[in-house]
Design a protein around this motif. Structure first.
Motif, PDB file in Angstrom:
ATOM      1  N   ASP A 251       1.753   6.329   1.068  1.00  0.00           N
ATOM      2  CA  ASP A 251       1.103   7.259   0.141  1.00  0.00           C
ATOM      3  C   ASP A 251       1.971   8.491  -0.132  1.00  0.00           C
ATOM      4  OD1 ASP A 251       0.889   8.329   2.675  1.00  0.00           O
ATOM      5  OD2 ASP A 251      -1.222   8.902   2.496  1.00  0.00           O
ATOM      6  N   ALA A 252       3.273   8.392   0.213  1.00  0.00           N
ATOM      7  CA  ALA A 252       4.170   9.529  -0.016  1.00  0.00           C
ATOM      8  C   ALA A 252       5.384   9.096  -0.832  1.00  0.00           C
ATOM      9  CB  ALA A 252       4.606  10.144   1.317  1.00  0.00           C
ATOM     10  N   ILE A 253       5.133   8.260  -1.840  1.00  0.00           N
ATOM     11  CA  ILE A 253       6.197   7.796  -2.727  1.00  0.00           C
ATOM     12  C   ILE A 253       5.719   7.874  -4.172  1.00  0.00           C
ATOM     13  CG2 ILE A 253       7.294   6.230  -1.062  1.00  0.00           C
ATOM     14  CD1 ILE A 253       5.774   3.916  -2.416  1.00  0.00           C
ATOM     15  N   ASN A 254       6.665   7.898  -5.076  1.00  0.00           N
ATOM     16  CA  ASN A 254       6.393   7.709  -6.507  1.00  0.00           C
ATOM     17  C   ASN A 254       7.645   7.097  -7.127  1.00  0.00           C
ATOM     18  OD1 ASN A 254       8.251   9.850  -7.045  1.00  0.00           O
ATOM     19  ND2 ASN A 254       6.595  11.362  -6.860  1.00  0.00           N
ATOM     20  N   ASP A 255       7.590   6.781  -8.397  1.00  0.00           N
ATOM     21  CA  ASP A 255       8.716   6.088  -9.025  1.00  0.00           C
ATOM     22  C   ASP A 255      10.007   6.907  -8.963  1.00  0.00           C
ATOM     23  OD1 ASP A 255       7.491   3.681  -9.715  1.00  0.00           O
ATOM     24  OD2 ASP A 255       6.661   4.512 -11.566  1.00  0.00           O
ATOM     25  N   GLU A 256       9.889   8.212  -9.135  1.00  0.00           N
ATOM     26  CA  GLU A 256      11.093   9.060  -9.125  1.00  0.00           C
ATOM     27  C   GLU A 256      11.749   9.070  -7.745  1.00  0.00           C
ATOM     28  OE1 GLU A 256       8.458  10.210 -12.425  1.00  0.00           O
ATOM     29  OE2 GLU A 256       8.141   9.983 -10.266  1.00  0.00           O
ATOM     30  N   ILE A 257      10.932   9.167  -6.700  1.00  0.00           N
ATOM     31  CA  ILE A 257      11.474   9.161  -5.331  1.00  0.00           C
ATOM     32  C   ILE A 257      12.085   7.804  -5.001  1.00  0.00           C
ATOM     33  CG2 ILE A 257      10.805   9.223  -2.893  1.00  0.00           C
ATOM     34  CD1 ILE A 257       8.878  11.508  -3.608  1.00  0.00           C
ATOM     35  N   THR A 290      -4.826  -1.417   3.082  1.00  0.00           N
ATOM     36  CA  THR A 290      -3.901  -2.520   2.850  1.00  0.00           C
ATOM     37  C   THR A 290      -3.573  -2.662   1.361  1.00  0.00           C
ATOM     38  OG1 THR A 290      -5.775  -4.066   2.822  1.00  0.00           O
ATOM     39  CG2 THR A 290      -4.582  -3.807   4.904  1.00  0.00           C
ATOM     40  N   VAL A 291      -4.497  -2.277   0.492  1.00  0.00           N
ATOM     41  CA  VAL A 291      -4.201  -2.307  -0.951  1.00  0.00           C
ATOM     42  C   VAL A 291      -3.031  -1.375  -1.255  1.00  0.00           C
ATOM     43  CG1 VAL A 291      -5.069  -1.707  -3.245  1.00  0.00           C
ATOM     44  CG2 VAL A 291      -6.533  -2.962  -1.646  1.00  0.00           C
ATOM     45  N   GLN A 292      -3.038  -0.171  -0.688  1.00  0.00           N
ATOM     46  CA  GLN A 292      -1.934   0.767  -0.887  1.00  0.00           C
ATOM     47  C   GLN A 292      -0.631   0.220  -0.310  1.00  0.00           C
ATOM     48  OE1 GLN A 292      -4.451   4.072   0.811  1.00  0.00           O
ATOM     49  NE2 GLN A 292      -3.253   5.295  -0.620  1.00  0.00           N
ATOM     50  N   MET A 293      -0.737  -0.491   0.799  1.00  0.00           N
ATOM     51  CA  MET A 293       0.447  -1.092   1.408  1.00  0.00           C
ATOM     52  C   MET A 293       1.071  -2.130   0.482  1.00  0.00           C
ATOM     53  SD  MET A 293      -1.130  -1.210   5.286  1.00  0.00           S
ATOM     54  CE  MET A 293      -0.322  -2.736   5.709  1.00  0.00           C
ATOM     55  N   ASP A 295       0.689  -2.322  -2.738  1.00  0.00           N
ATOM     56  CA  ASP A 295       1.202  -1.627  -3.922  1.00  0.00           C
ATOM     57  C   ASP A 295       2.564  -0.984  -3.641  1.00  0.00           C
ATOM     58  OD1 ASP A 295      -1.054  -2.345  -5.324  1.00  0.00           O
ATOM     59  OD2 ASP A 295      -2.044  -0.386  -5.135  1.00  0.00           O
ATOM     60  N   ALA A 296       2.717  -0.424  -2.431  1.00  0.00           N
ATOM     61  CA  ALA A 296       3.978   0.233  -2.073  1.00  0.00           C
ATOM     62  C   ALA A 296       5.127  -0.772  -2.031  1.00  0.00           C
ATOM     63  CB  ALA A 296       3.838   0.943  -0.729  1.00  0.00           C
ATOM     64  N   VAL A 297       4.862  -1.961  -1.494  1.00  0.00           N
ATOM     65  CA  VAL A 297       5.899  -2.998  -1.456  1.00  0.00           C
ATOM     66  C   VAL A 297       6.285  -3.405  -2.876  1.00  0.00           C
ATOM     67  CG1 VAL A 297       6.476  -5.335  -0.723  1.00  0.00           C
ATOM     68  CG2 VAL A 297       5.150  -3.851   0.797  1.00  0.00           C
ATOM     69  N   GLU A 298       5.284  -3.604  -3.711  1.00  0.00           N
ATOM     70  CA  GLU A 298       5.544  -4.011  -5.100  1.00  0.00           C
ATOM     71  C   GLU A 298       6.357  -2.950  -5.834  1.00  0.00           C
ATOM     72  OE1 GLU A 298       5.668  -5.932  -8.736  1.00  0.00           O
ATOM     73  OE2 GLU A 298       5.212  -6.698  -6.731  1.00  0.00           O
ATOM     74  N   ALA A 299       5.962  -1.682  -5.688  1.00  0.00           N
ATOM     75  CA  ALA A 299       6.670  -0.602  -6.370  1.00  0.00           C
ATOM     76  C   ALA A 299       8.115  -0.500  -5.882  1.00  0.00           C
ATOM     77  CB  ALA A 299       5.943   0.723  -6.133  1.00  0.00           C
ATOM     78  N   GLU A 332       2.398 -12.840   3.000  1.00  0.00           N
ATOM     79  CA  GLU A 332       2.272 -12.556   1.569  1.00  0.00           C
ATOM     80  C   GLU A 332       3.438 -11.725   1.049  1.00  0.00           C
ATOM     81  OE1 GLU A 332      -0.971 -10.572  -1.545  1.00  0.00           O
ATOM     82  OE2 GLU A 332      -1.533 -11.002   0.530  1.00  0.00           O
ATOM     83  N   GLU A 333       3.903 -10.754   1.850  1.00  0.00           N
ATOM     84  CA  GLU A 333       4.907  -9.832   1.340  1.00  0.00           C
ATOM     85  C   GLU A 333       6.350 -10.260   1.622  1.00  0.00           C
ATOM     86  OE1 GLU A 333       4.429  -7.779  -0.757  1.00  0.00           O
ATOM     87  OE2 GLU A 333       2.306  -7.287  -0.643  1.00  0.00           O
ATOM     88  N   MET A 334       6.573 -11.164   2.585  1.00  0.00           N
ATOM     89  CA  MET A 334       7.926 -11.645   2.888  1.00  0.00           C
ATOM     90  C   MET A 334       8.902 -10.475   2.994  1.00  0.00           C
ATOM     91  SD  MET A 334       8.129 -15.139   0.591  1.00  0.00           S
ATOM     92  CE  MET A 334       9.632 -15.675   1.411  1.00  0.00           C
TER      93      MET A 334
END
Length: 437
Positions: A251-257, A290-293, A295-299, A332-334
């Motif tokens: 929860d401490a990331i965004n596209d720019e980072i 886990t949804v945020q987790m 999403d973080a892998v995907e991003a 799922e995330e490999m």
């Protein structure tokens, strides 16, 4: 005064920092990773693991130095539980918490009740002086050993501190309890000077420390510009393939980072996922789902980054369903790499309190495993470590073959971690359990 700062086995950033502070105070100071006092008049022992308190070599070293009439003071992360240190290895005093201001005064004034931030024994009882105030994060240059270029901590020569504190409240973590939950960030130019000092001493690769690297500059919200400026500066000084920014919260990331991490670092992210079960995440105080987790892998992958995950097994309340959920998340995330640990209760954390409340017959660290690995005589927590290690290899993007050598490494590590956690649990029960000190 001749002083030696000893950090067993590895030169930690904390030991280097205190060495620099002592040097700035006018003392002749050396840094060592070996238990050797030499001709030093005072020994500062920087300990970073609870396991150090149960090491007979450290206990004997402290006793020997004190027998020679020289004082031994202990600091580092273990200082959060000073009674344990005084009871187990018996130094003259413990520097409790942040020691940059306390240590120079201790060297000058010695142990006395008017010095904040120390603990010592007097007539058989532990004396705790009032806590020292949080220190400024600006400091003199650390005392960097000439051998720093040969040191490797997860691939980096050293971890440098860019800020202190963490906004999280994970039950197993000491960082917010040691440094607080307010983020105190260092000046970028001061970090640059420090990086250059490390480089001049032979360091090639550095990692960003401070709990969660992307919290640099945080003041209620992520300071994306500050994080990007930090990573860009590090890349300028070291080259982008010599910078790592591990230990990121999902929860401490965004596209720019994420794009800055791709551009200015080795291109890896290390997320503390810990579990694939939302219930265990809640009990761990992770503050994420886990949804945020996912999403973080995907991003992260959208930015071309490699993703590694840290997982904890054997949490006292972890059920078989919780464990299977963790296996499912990895499938799922490999993930590109996986780091696993058996839940170790650091004293005075909520996890330690939970361990004290959990009977051994219900704690996975003690419950005998009766499943497919029963011939290996594992505890349930050890079996989960072993099983998850092999399971993760099966689902990494590149082929990982579990050879006899790999099998034996996982086997040995599972047993070692189980033994270590039981030793710490025994220590906690002696000091903080019913009837403890």
């Amino acid at each position: 005064m001749k002083t030696v700062v000893i950090s067993p086995e590895i030169a930690t950033y904390g030991a280097m920092l205190i060495g620099g502070v002592v040097r700035e105070a006018g003392h002749e100071v050396a840094l060592s990773t070996a238990l050797a006092a030499g001709d030093a008049e005072t020994v500062l022992l920087s300990l970073y693991s609870t396991q150090h308190l149960m090491d007979p070599a450290i206990r004997e070293f402290v006793a020997g130095v004190r027998a020679s009439g020289r004082p031994v003071y202990v600091g580092g992360p273990v200082s959060a539980y000073p009674e344990y240190i005084l009871g187990e290895i018996g130094p003259d005093a413990v520097v409790v918490g942040e020691g940059e201001e306390t240590v120079p005064r201790l060297l000058k004034e010695g142990v006395h009740p008017g010095l904040p931030g120390i603990a010592y024994c007097e007539e058989g009882r532990v004396v705790l002086t009032p806590p020292a105030l949080p220190v400024s994060v600006e400091r003199p240059l650390p005392l960097i050993p000439d051998t720093i270029g040969k040191q490797s901590i997860r691939g980096a020569n050293a971890y440098i501190e860019t800020h202190r504190g963490c906004i999280g409240a994970c039950t197993f973590c000491q960082v917010p309890r040691f440094f607080g939950r307010e983020i105190r960030s260092r000046d970028l130019d001061e970090i640059r000077k420090e990086v250059r000092a490390f480089r001049e001493k032979g360091a090639v690769r550095l990692s960003v420390s401070g709990g969660t690297g992307s919290l640099y500059g945080y003041d209620g919200d992520l300071d994306t510009g500050a994080v990007i400026a930090l990573l860009e500066m590090l890349a300028e000084e070291l080259g982008p393939r010599n910078v790592s920014a591990p230990d990121i919260r999902v929860d401490a990331i965004n596209d720019e980072i994420l794009e800055a991490i791709r551009k200015y670092t080795i291109g890896w992210l290390f997320f503390g996922f810990e579990s694939g079960s939302d219930e265990i995440l809640r009990q761990m105080g992770k503050g994420v789902s886990t949804v945020q987790m996912h999403d973080a892998v995907e991003a992260s992958r959208q930015h071309g980054l490699h993703v590694a995950g840290c997982f904890i097994v054997g949490y006292p309340t972890e059920t078989e369903d919780d464990y299977q959920a963790t296996k499912g998340f990895i499938e799922e995330e490999m993930l590109d790499d996986v780091f696993i640990s058996v839940a170790e209760p650091i004293p005075r954390t909520p996890l330690a309190e939970l361990v004290l409340k959990t009977p051994h017959e219900e704690n996975p660290v003690y419950v005998p495993h009766t499943g497919e690995y029963r011939s290996l005589r594992f505890s349930e927590a050890e079996a989960r470590y072993f099983d998850l290690s092999m399971h993760a290899d099966l689902f990494k993007p590149t082929l990982h073959v579990v050879t006899d050598e790999v099998f034996n490494v996982y086997l040995s590590e599972a047993r070692k971690q189980g033994d270590d956690v039981r030793r710490v649990t025994d220590l906690i029960e002696r000091y903080d359990g019913a009837g403890g000190a």
